[in-house]
Enzyme design. Sequence first.
Site, mmCIF file in Angstrom:
data_model
loop_
_atom_site.group_PDB
_atom_site.id
_atom_site.type_symbol
_atom_site.label_atom_id
_atom_site.label_comp_id
_atom_site.label_asym_id
_atom_site.label_seq_id
_atom_site.Cartn_x
_atom_site.Cartn_y
_atom_site.Cartn_z
ATOM 1 C CE1 TYR A 225 1.044 -0.236 4.433
ATOM 2 C CE2 TYR A 225 -0.069 1.879 4.395
ATOM 3 C CZ TYR A 225 0.765 0.976 5.024
ATOM 4 O OH TYR A 225 1.316 1.292 6.240
ATOM 5 N NE ARG B 243 6.930 3.897 0.603
ATOM 6 C CZ ARG B 243 6.663 4.704 1.618
ATOM 7 N NH1 ARG B 243 7.619 5.019 2.489
ATOM 8 N NH2 ARG B 243 5.469 5.218 1.769
ATOM 9 N NE ARG C 189 -6.093 -19.660 4.150
ATOM 10 C CZ ARG C 189 -5.306 -20.498 4.824
ATOM 11 N NH1 ARG C 189 -5.431 -21.803 4.675
ATOM 12 N NH2 ARG C 189 -4.421 -20.036 5.681
ATOM 13 C CG LEU D 166 8.376 2.242 4.801
ATOM 14 C CD1 LEU D 166 8.247 1.011 3.901
ATOM 15 C CD2 LEU D 166 7.000 2.852 5.032
HETATM 16 N N1 PLP Z 1 7.568 3.662 8.980
HETATM 17 C C1 PLP Z 1 6.448 2.949 8.977
HETATM 18 C C2 PLP Z 1 6.418 1.634 9.672
HETATM 19 C C3 PLP Z 1 5.287 3.434 8.352
HETATM 20 O O1 PLP Z 1 4.156 2.713 8.358
HETATM 21 C C4 PLP Z 1 5.340 4.714 7.730
HETATM 22 C C5 PLP Z 1 4.151 5.263 7.062
HETATM 23 O O2 PLP Z 1 3.097 4.695 7.033
HETATM 24 C C6 PLP Z 1 6.544 5.431 7.760
HETATM 25 C C7 PLP Z 1 7.644 4.875 8.386
HETATM 26 C C8 PLP Z 1 6.655 6.777 7.122
HETATM 27 O O3 PLP Z 1 6.678 6.683 5.725
HETATM 28 P P1 PLP Z 1 6.145 7.870 4.795
HETATM 29 O O4 PLP Z 1 6.933 9.086 5.173
HETATM 30 O O5 PLP Z 1 6.470 7.416 3.427
HETATM 31 O O6 PLP Z 1 4.690 8.010 5.063
#
Ligand code: PLP
Length: 287
Positions: free
Chosen positions: A33, A52, A101, A207
């Site tokens: 997502y 991304r 499934r 992330l």
């Molecule tokens: N880290 C995590 C685990 C996240 O879920 C998110 C955003 O949902 C971020 C960091 C921040 O990412 P972004 O700046 O791309 O929203």
Amino acid sequence: MTRTVYVNGEYLPENEAKISIFDRGFLMADGIYEVTSVLDGKLIDFAGHAARLERSANELDLALPVDMDELIEIHRKLVELNGIEEGMVYLQVTRGAPADRDFAFPDPDEVPSSIVLFTQNKPGLAESPAAKTGIKVISIEDVRWGRRDIKTVQLLYPSMGKMMAKKAGVDDAWMVEDGKVTEGTSNNAYIVKNGTIITRHLGNEILAGITRNAVLRFAQEAQMKVEERSFTIDEAKDADEAFVTSASTFVMPVVEVDGAQIGEGTPGPVATRLREIYLEESRKAAV
Ligand code: PLP
């Protein structure tokens, strides 16, 4: 108001949009997502979110059912149809709905990926009252899987983390692994010490936030010192400031961790300035 949402090629009222019970997003959390903010009716950092998404899809061998030109058009159309001035567009792509499934991935030529987008209307998003007071966090153990660099819909533990925070009477949780902060439940975490902005280096453990990328670039352009390394909760307690970043909260000051006040216990000058710069610059670059 009934939203218009997008499901597999169709724009529909939200109560008429349907996904199969065999969808692998539903059964296996086999999906990815993105969340893109909208300010002044325009998309913030869209190119970063689209890039991304492509990376997440590649890492999971997941076929994207639309190209990037179509994707921006769908985002724009939903923003327009739903009259969004400030808010978000949520996008999810899953490995589709096979006939039954099964753990094995279906053949992508037989089972197309599912794609869903919807808007969230958030008037006043940029003027969030929390940005004026700062938020409080607790630390929790990070027990998520080892590929947190992929933005998947497996959000059970982050949701549990939010509930642990709520139960503790605070706003969010910072996750800790091997004694070091990884990130917030849905944001990247930072501290500021003696003028240096410290945030964990990229890797499979966190992330790569699109907001993080922009904020670090703006910080460097403003001659602020940045160190990309992991830090402990003790360092956070002893920091001058702390903050988090995400697409939907931009730059959000953090004023307490595990009950210990950070700095003066109010939003610090670095976080406040970065929030201003981020909002100003990303509004200018919005599409
Ligand atoms: N880290 C995590 C685990 C996240 O879920 C998110 C955003 O949902 C971020 C960091 C921040 O990412 P972004 O700046 O791309 O929203």
